[in-house]
Design a protein around this motif. Sequence first.
Motif, PDB file in Angstrom:
ATOM      1  N   ARG A  36       0.851  -1.214   0.000  1.00 18.61           N
ATOM      2  CA  ARG A  36       0.000   0.000   0.000  1.00 18.61           C
ATOM      3  C   ARG A  36       0.878   1.252   0.000  1.00 18.61           C
ATOM      4  O   ARG A  36       0.556   2.253  -0.637  1.00 18.61           O
ATOM      5  CB  ARG A  36      -0.960  -0.021   1.201  1.00 18.61           C
ATOM      6  CG  ARG A  36      -2.147  -0.958   0.971  1.00 18.61           C
ATOM      7  CD  ARG A  36      -3.152  -0.863   2.088  1.00 18.61           C
ATOM      8  NE  ARG A  36      -2.666  -1.435   3.333  1.00 18.61           N
ATOM      9  CZ  ARG A  36      -2.684  -2.745   3.618  1.00 18.61           C
ATOM     10  NH1 ARG A  36      -3.162  -3.605   2.756  1.00 18.61           N
ATOM     11  NH2 ARG A  36      -2.219  -3.182   4.772  1.00 18.61           N
ATOM     12  N   GLN A  37       2.005   1.178   0.717  1.00 15.58           N
ATOM     13  CA  GLN A  37       2.930   2.322   0.723  1.00 15.58           C
ATOM     14  C   GLN A  37       3.517   2.527  -0.683  1.00 15.58           C
ATOM     15  O   GLN A  37       3.610   3.655  -1.172  1.00 15.58           O
ATOM     16  CB  GLN A  37       4.050   2.065   1.725  1.00 15.58           C
ATOM     17  CG  GLN A  37       5.004   3.234   1.833  1.00 15.58           C
ATOM     18  CD  GLN A  37       5.740   3.276   3.149  1.00 15.58           C
ATOM     19  OE1 GLN A  37       5.904   2.256   3.802  1.00 15.58           O
ATOM     20  NE2 GLN A  37       6.175   4.442   3.558  1.00 15.58           N
ATOM     21  N   SER A  42       3.531   5.561  -5.823  1.00 16.19           N
ATOM     22  CA  SER A  42       3.528   5.294  -7.278  1.00 16.19           C
ATOM     23  C   SER A  42       4.898   4.863  -7.777  1.00 16.19           C
ATOM     24  O   SER A  42       5.313   5.250  -8.875  1.00 16.19           O
ATOM     25  CB  SER A  42       3.092   6.538  -8.065  1.00 16.19           C
ATOM     26  OG  SER A  42       1.803   6.893  -7.731  1.00 16.19           O
ATOM     27  N   ASN A  43       5.619   4.081  -6.961  1.00 15.31           N
ATOM     28  CA  ASN A  43       6.924   3.607  -7.443  1.00 15.31           C
ATOM     29  C   ASN A  43       6.738   2.353  -8.303  1.00 15.31           C
ATOM     30  O   ASN A  43       5.615   1.912  -8.536  1.00 15.31           O
ATOM     31  CB  ASN A  43       7.905   3.407  -6.280  1.00 15.31           C
ATOM     32  CG  ASN A  43       7.448   2.324  -5.315  1.00 15.31           C
ATOM     33  OD1 ASN A  43       6.724   1.407  -5.706  1.00 15.31           O
ATOM     34  ND2 ASN A  43       7.852   2.441  -4.058  1.00 15.31           N
ATOM     35  N   GLU A 132      -2.338   7.957   6.065  1.00 19.32           N
ATOM     36  CA  GLU A 132      -0.923   8.334   6.023  1.00 19.32           C
ATOM     37  C   GLU A 132      -0.090   7.057   5.795  1.00 19.32           C
ATOM     38  O   GLU A 132      -0.107   6.148   6.645  1.00 19.32           O
ATOM     39  CB  GLU A 132      -0.557   9.008   7.372  1.00 19.32           C
ATOM     40  CG  GLU A 132       0.905   9.151   7.668  1.00 19.32           C
ATOM     41  CD  GLU A 132       1.689   9.853   6.569  1.00 19.32           C
ATOM     42  OE1 GLU A 132       1.226  10.890   6.076  1.00 19.32           O
ATOM     43  OE2 GLU A 132       2.750   9.333   6.187  1.00 19.32           O
ATOM     44  N   PRO A 133       0.632   6.947   4.639  1.00 18.91           N
ATOM     45  CA  PRO A 133       1.324   5.696   4.306  1.00 18.91           C
ATOM     46  C   PRO A 133       2.307   5.221   5.373  1.00 18.91           C
ATOM     47  O   PRO A 133       2.507   4.022   5.550  1.00 18.91           O
ATOM     48  CB  PRO A 133       2.060   6.024   3.004  1.00 18.91           C
ATOM     49  CG  PRO A 133       1.339   7.191   2.416  1.00 18.91           C
ATOM     50  CD  PRO A 133       0.771   7.964   3.573  1.00 18.91           C
ATOM     51  N   ARG A 158      -6.621  11.446   8.195  1.00 16.30           N
ATOM     52  CA  ARG A 158      -7.978  10.979   7.898  1.00 16.30           C
ATOM     53  C   ARG A 158      -8.031   9.447   7.851  1.00 16.30           C
ATOM     54  O   ARG A 158      -7.098   8.791   7.388  1.00 16.30           O
ATOM     55  CB  ARG A 158      -8.355  11.545   6.515  1.00 16.30           C
ATOM     56  CG  ARG A 158      -9.813  11.549   6.157  1.00 16.30           C
ATOM     57  CD  ARG A 158     -10.031  12.469   4.941  1.00 16.30           C
ATOM     58  NE  ARG A 158      -9.196  12.088   3.825  1.00 16.30           N
ATOM     59  CZ  ARG A 158      -9.544  11.224   2.877  1.00 16.30           C
ATOM     60  NH1 ARG A 158     -10.719  10.650   2.893  1.00 16.30           N
ATOM     61  NH2 ARG A 158      -8.725  10.939   1.879  1.00 16.30           N
ATOM     62  N   LEU A 159      -9.151   8.871   8.331  1.00 15.00           N
ATOM     63  CA  LEU A 159      -9.359   7.424   8.231  1.00 15.00           C
ATOM     64  C   LEU A 159     -10.294   7.132   7.057  1.00 15.00           C
ATOM     65  O   LEU A 159     -11.244   7.883   6.830  1.00 15.00           O
ATOM     66  CB  LEU A 159     -10.001   6.879   9.513  1.00 15.00           C
ATOM     67  CG  LEU A 159      -9.237   7.079  10.821  1.00 15.00           C
ATOM     68  CD1 LEU A 159     -10.032   6.494  11.983  1.00 15.00           C
ATOM     69  CD2 LEU A 159      -7.856   6.430  10.752  1.00 15.00           C
ATOM     70  N   ILE A 160     -10.021   6.029   6.371  1.00 17.87           N
ATOM     71  CA  ILE A 160     -10.898   5.630   5.248  1.00 17.87           C
ATOM     72  C   ILE A 160     -11.183   4.125   5.313  1.00 17.87           C
ATOM     73  O   ILE A 160     -10.527   3.390   6.053  1.00 17.87           O
ATOM     74  CB  ILE A 160     -10.259   5.907   3.864  1.00 17.87           C
ATOM     75  CG1 ILE A 160      -8.851   5.284   3.792  1.00 17.87           C
ATOM     76  CG2 ILE A 160     -10.227   7.375   3.541  1.00 17.87           C
ATOM     77  CD1 ILE A 160      -8.389   5.010   2.386  1.00 17.87           C
TER      78      ILE A 160
END
Length: 217
Positions: A36-37, A42-43, A132-133, A158-160
Amino acid sequence: MRLILLGPPGSGKGTQAQRVVDTVSVLHLSTGAMFRQAVAESNEVGLQVDPYLKRGELVPDDLVTAVVVNRIDQDDCDSGFLLDGFPRTMGQAEALGQFLEKSSKQLDGVLLSQVSDGEIVDRLSGRRVCTEPDCQKVFHIKYDPSQREGVCDGCGNRLIQREDDQQETVRNRLRIYHEETIPLIEYYRQRSLLKEFDGTGTVEQVGQRLLALIETK
Ligand code: AP5
């Protein structure tokens, strides 16, 4: 100590791993969190794994294994690690075994969390994660709520709801767990590494059971 935390999606591996590292000196390595990180950055790895994560499908063995082996080969893993989400196929388990053997290292245990499919669906539908990653702290709207709704207690971001926590994707992840990951239980049992614990009850109760198992290692 080198440990694997095994269990179905949403069984509480990440929640408990966060607690274990506060008590035992090991590094928590979650392949899901790493991916996810990578997606957030976007690596190169992120671009490759993104479609698999979205569909709740497994990332190909070669790619996952390369990422994990590269990570556990670093100096900060010398004092031990707690793998969360890896291995989850026979191919990954064998590749990990070969790498450890080549490095003259051994696994100390595989800790299996037992939670029913029905409870998994309940847990994942209410899960909220920090955006936050570098944080990715996990909450549950009913069982482990944040102090302020929608805001992370750890970093204030923020939480999602995770995209792969939609009902259809959860069903797909559970099916894959039964087909690909369940065979690892017998694989590690035969190697006398498997310890099972009841993953139901409160987060606190499950944590006490897990720490008791680790302390007997
Ligand atoms: P990953 O992030 O590893 O997903 P997962 O294994 O499906 O596990 P989860 O993160 O969903 O759940 P968890 O067990 O950590 O539960 P949690 O603590 O959050 O992988 C994501 C994706 O990456 C995969 O689908 C795949 O595409 C890819 N991937 C990763 N590794 C791979 C690999 N090795 N090979 C190939 N592809 C790979 O808890 C869940 C909820 O329950 C939370 O809301 C929590 O608050 C709540 N909760 C926790 N404990 C309790 C309790 N005792 N009572 C009530 N609620 C609780």
